[in-house]
Scaffold this motif. Structure first.
Motif, PDB file in Angstrom:
ATOM      1  N   GLU A  29      -3.499  19.324 -23.813  1.00  0.00           N
ATOM      2  CA  GLU A  29      -4.719  19.708 -23.166  1.00  0.00           C
ATOM      3  C   GLU A  29      -5.859  19.933 -24.359  1.00  0.00           C
ATOM      4  OE1 GLU A  29      -4.818  22.843 -20.080  1.00  0.00           O
ATOM      5  OE2 GLU A  29      -3.120  22.004 -19.030  1.00  0.00           O
ATOM      6  N   ALA A  30      -5.682  20.941 -25.224  1.00  0.00           N
ATOM      7  CA  ALA A  30      -6.409  20.917 -26.470  1.00  0.00           C
ATOM      8  C   ALA A  30      -6.388  19.537 -27.338  1.00  0.00           C
ATOM      9  CB  ALA A  30      -6.014  22.218 -27.464  1.00  0.00           C
ATOM     10  N   ALA A  31      -5.521  18.996 -27.424  1.00  0.00           N
ATOM     11  CA  ALA A  31      -5.607  17.683 -28.237  1.00  0.00           C
ATOM     12  C   ALA A  31      -6.699  16.480 -27.153  1.00  0.00           C
ATOM     13  CB  ALA A  31      -4.165  17.087 -28.349  1.00  0.00           C
ATOM     14  N   ARG A  32      -6.339  16.640 -26.002  1.00  0.00           N
ATOM     15  CA  ARG A  32      -6.994  15.576 -25.326  1.00  0.00           C
ATOM     16  C   ARG A  32      -8.463  15.986 -25.538  1.00  0.00           C
ATOM     17  NH1 ARG A  32      -2.960  15.528 -20.365  1.00  0.00           N
ATOM     18  NH2 ARG A  32      -1.785  13.610 -21.021  1.00  0.00           N
ATOM     19  N   ALA A  33      -8.910  17.344 -25.367  1.00  0.00           N
ATOM     20  CA  ALA A  33     -10.153  17.764 -25.599  1.00  0.00           C
ATOM     21  C   ALA A  33     -10.785  17.562 -26.939  1.00  0.00           C
ATOM     22  CB  ALA A  33     -10.429  19.318 -25.328  1.00  0.00           C
ATOM     23  N   ALA A  34      -9.823  17.657 -27.910  1.00  0.00           N
ATOM     24  CA  ALA A  34     -10.636  17.391 -29.206  1.00  0.00           C
ATOM     25  C   ALA A  34     -10.638  15.758 -29.350  1.00  0.00           C
ATOM     26  CB  ALA A  34      -9.260  17.931 -30.155  1.00  0.00           C
ATOM     27  N   LEU A  35      -9.838  15.003 -28.763  1.00  0.00           N
ATOM     28  CA  LEU A  35      -9.952  13.818 -28.900  1.00  0.00           C
ATOM     29  C   LEU A  35     -11.256  13.121 -28.049  1.00  0.00           C
ATOM     30  CD1 LEU A  35      -9.043  10.770 -29.259  1.00  0.00           C
ATOM     31  CD2 LEU A  35      -7.560  10.814 -27.146  1.00  0.00           C
ATOM     32  N   ALA A  36     -11.493  13.631 -26.841  1.00  0.00           N
ATOM     33  CA  ALA A  36     -12.708  13.280 -26.175  1.00  0.00           C
ATOM     34  C   ALA A  36     -13.957  13.693 -27.201  1.00  0.00           C
ATOM     35  CB  ALA A  36     -12.758  14.383 -24.875  1.00  0.00           C
ATOM     36  N   ALA A  37     -13.934  15.017 -27.590  1.00  0.00           N
ATOM     37  CA  ALA A  37     -15.083  15.393 -28.442  1.00  0.00           C
ATOM     38  C   ALA A  37     -15.231  14.248 -29.650  1.00  0.00           C
ATOM     39  CB  ALA A  37     -14.879  16.724 -29.294  1.00  0.00           C
ATOM     40  N   ALA A  38     -13.928  14.094 -30.283  1.00  0.00           N
ATOM     41  CA  ALA A  38     -14.210  13.156 -31.506  1.00  0.00           C
ATOM     42  C   ALA A  38     -14.515  11.698 -31.206  1.00  0.00           C
ATOM     43  CB  ALA A  38     -12.691  12.949 -32.125  1.00  0.00           C
ATOM     44  N   GLU A  39     -14.227  11.234 -29.952  1.00  0.00           N
ATOM     45  CA  GLU A  39     -14.714   9.875 -29.231  1.00  0.00           C
ATOM     46  C   GLU A  39     -16.158   9.961 -28.969  1.00  0.00           C
ATOM     47  OE1 GLU A  39     -12.020   9.424 -25.988  1.00  0.00           O
ATOM     48  OE2 GLU A  39     -10.634   8.048 -27.184  1.00  0.00           O
ATOM     49  N   ALA A  40     -16.577  10.910 -28.438  1.00  0.00           N
ATOM     50  CA  ALA A  40     -17.966  11.152 -28.114  1.00  0.00           C
ATOM     51  C   ALA A  40     -18.996  11.309 -29.385  1.00  0.00           C
ATOM     52  CB  ALA A  40     -18.382  12.655 -27.461  1.00  0.00           C
ATOM     53  N   LYS A  41     -18.276  11.779 -30.629  1.00  0.00           N
ATOM     54  CA  LYS A  41     -19.068  11.790 -31.843  1.00  0.00           C
ATOM     55  C   LYS A  41     -19.108  10.509 -32.369  1.00  0.00           C
ATOM     56  CE  LYS A  41     -18.631  14.969 -35.018  1.00  0.00           C
ATOM     57  NZ  LYS A  41     -17.879  16.143 -36.224  1.00  0.00           N
ATOM     58  N   VAL A  42     -17.902   9.311 -32.136  1.00  0.00           N
ATOM     59  CA  VAL A  42     -18.240   8.126 -32.481  1.00  0.00           C
ATOM     60  C   VAL A  42     -19.069   7.614 -31.803  1.00  0.00           C
ATOM     61  CG1 VAL A  42     -16.866   5.987 -32.516  1.00  0.00           C
ATOM     62  CG2 VAL A  42     -15.663   8.037 -33.401  1.00  0.00           C
ATOM     63  N   GLU A  43     -19.325   7.628 -30.492  1.00  0.00           N
ATOM     64  CA  GLU A  43     -20.451   7.133 -29.767  1.00  0.00           C
ATOM     65  C   GLU A  43     -21.843   7.433 -30.261  1.00  0.00           C
ATOM     66  OE1 GLU A  43     -19.908   7.295 -25.572  1.00  0.00           O
ATOM     67  OE2 GLU A  43     -17.928   6.800 -25.769  1.00  0.00           O
ATOM     68  N   GLN A  44     -21.928   8.896 -30.560  1.00  0.00           N
ATOM     69  CA  GLN A  44     -23.171   9.275 -31.140  1.00  0.00           C
ATOM     70  C   GLN A  44     -23.468   8.643 -32.621  1.00  0.00           C
ATOM     71  OE1 GLN A  44     -23.031  13.669 -31.933  1.00  0.00           O
ATOM     72  NE2 GLN A  44     -25.074  13.343 -33.045  1.00  0.00           N
ATOM     73  N   ARG A  45     -22.627   8.592 -33.468  1.00  0.00           N
ATOM     74  CA  ARG A  45     -22.630   7.984 -34.909  1.00  0.00           C
ATOM     75  C   ARG A  45     -23.083   6.438 -34.592  1.00  0.00           C
ATOM     76  NH1 ARG A  45     -23.629  12.617 -36.010  1.00  0.00           N
ATOM     77  NH2 ARG A  45     -21.992  13.852 -37.004  1.00  0.00           N
ATOM     78  N   GLN A  46     -22.554   5.598 -33.569  1.00  0.00           N
ATOM     79  CA  GLN A  46     -22.861   4.249 -33.581  1.00  0.00           C
ATOM     80  C   GLN A  46     -24.099   4.243 -32.934  1.00  0.00           C
ATOM     81  OE1 GLN A  46     -19.515   3.302 -30.836  1.00  0.00           O
ATOM     82  NE2 GLN A  46     -18.330   2.789 -32.455  1.00  0.00           N
ATOM     83  N   GLY A  47     -24.581   5.163 -31.903  1.00  0.00           N
ATOM     84  CA  GLY A  47     -26.032   4.981 -31.445  1.00  0.00           C
ATOM     85  C   GLY A  47     -27.133   5.344 -32.683  1.00  0.00           C
ATOM     86  N   GLU A  48     -26.561   6.306 -33.444  1.00  0.00           N
ATOM     87  CA  GLU A  48     -27.402   6.567 -34.888  1.00  0.00           C
ATOM     88  C   GLU A  48     -27.670   5.285 -35.481  1.00  0.00           C
ATOM     89  OE1 GLU A  48     -25.306   9.946 -36.236  1.00  0.00           O
ATOM     90  OE2 GLU A  48     -26.449  11.263 -34.948  1.00  0.00           O
TER      91      GLU A  48
END
Length: 127
Positions: A29-48
């Motif tokens: 569960e913790a790994a999935r949450a960390a993965l989701a946060a990392a994927e969201a960061k990738v999307e944010q950086r791509q948007g930037e």
């Protein structure tokens, strides 16, 4: 009060495995949450990046302090890239890479100036 003879040993050993399974599920569960946060960061950086390519905008700095301007963060990133090579790869090829990365850092400074931005003084007045 129970005595050892009244307790089913197999049930206790099974509980041991159940506890380990529960702990492993929590790790998942913790790994999935960390993965989701990392994927969201990738999307944010791509948007930037897309905003920069489209409009020339730098994202706001990731922190709020006296040095929290995007110019500071960009200069620090450029400087850190060359510093890593300087300390990691002390070879002629590393020297070439270091010189290229230093030139890239100077290009960042020039870009900032050309676009009306300020190069923070700790990173040098001239590129």
């Amino acid at each position: 009060m129970s005595t050892p003879e009244q307790i089913d040993g197999t049930a206790v050993v099974t509980t041991y495995f159940e506890d380990r399974i529960t702990a492993a599920e929590k790790e998942v569960e913790a790994a999935r949450a960390a993965l989701a946060a990392a994927e969201a960061k990738v999307e944010q950086r791509q948007g930037e990046r897309d905003a920069f390519v489209r409009d020339g905008l730098l994202p706001p700095a990731a922190y709020n302090s006296a040095t929290g301007q995007p110019e500071w963060e960009l200069c620090q990133w450029a400087q850190t890239r060359s510093a890593r090579v300087a300390f990691k790869d002390l070879t002629p090829a590393g020297d070439t890479t270091f010189k290229r990365l230093r030139a890239e850092a100077e290009a960042v400074h020039r870009w900032l100036r050309e676009h009306g931005r300020i190069v923070p003084s700790p990173f040098g007045e001239q590129a």
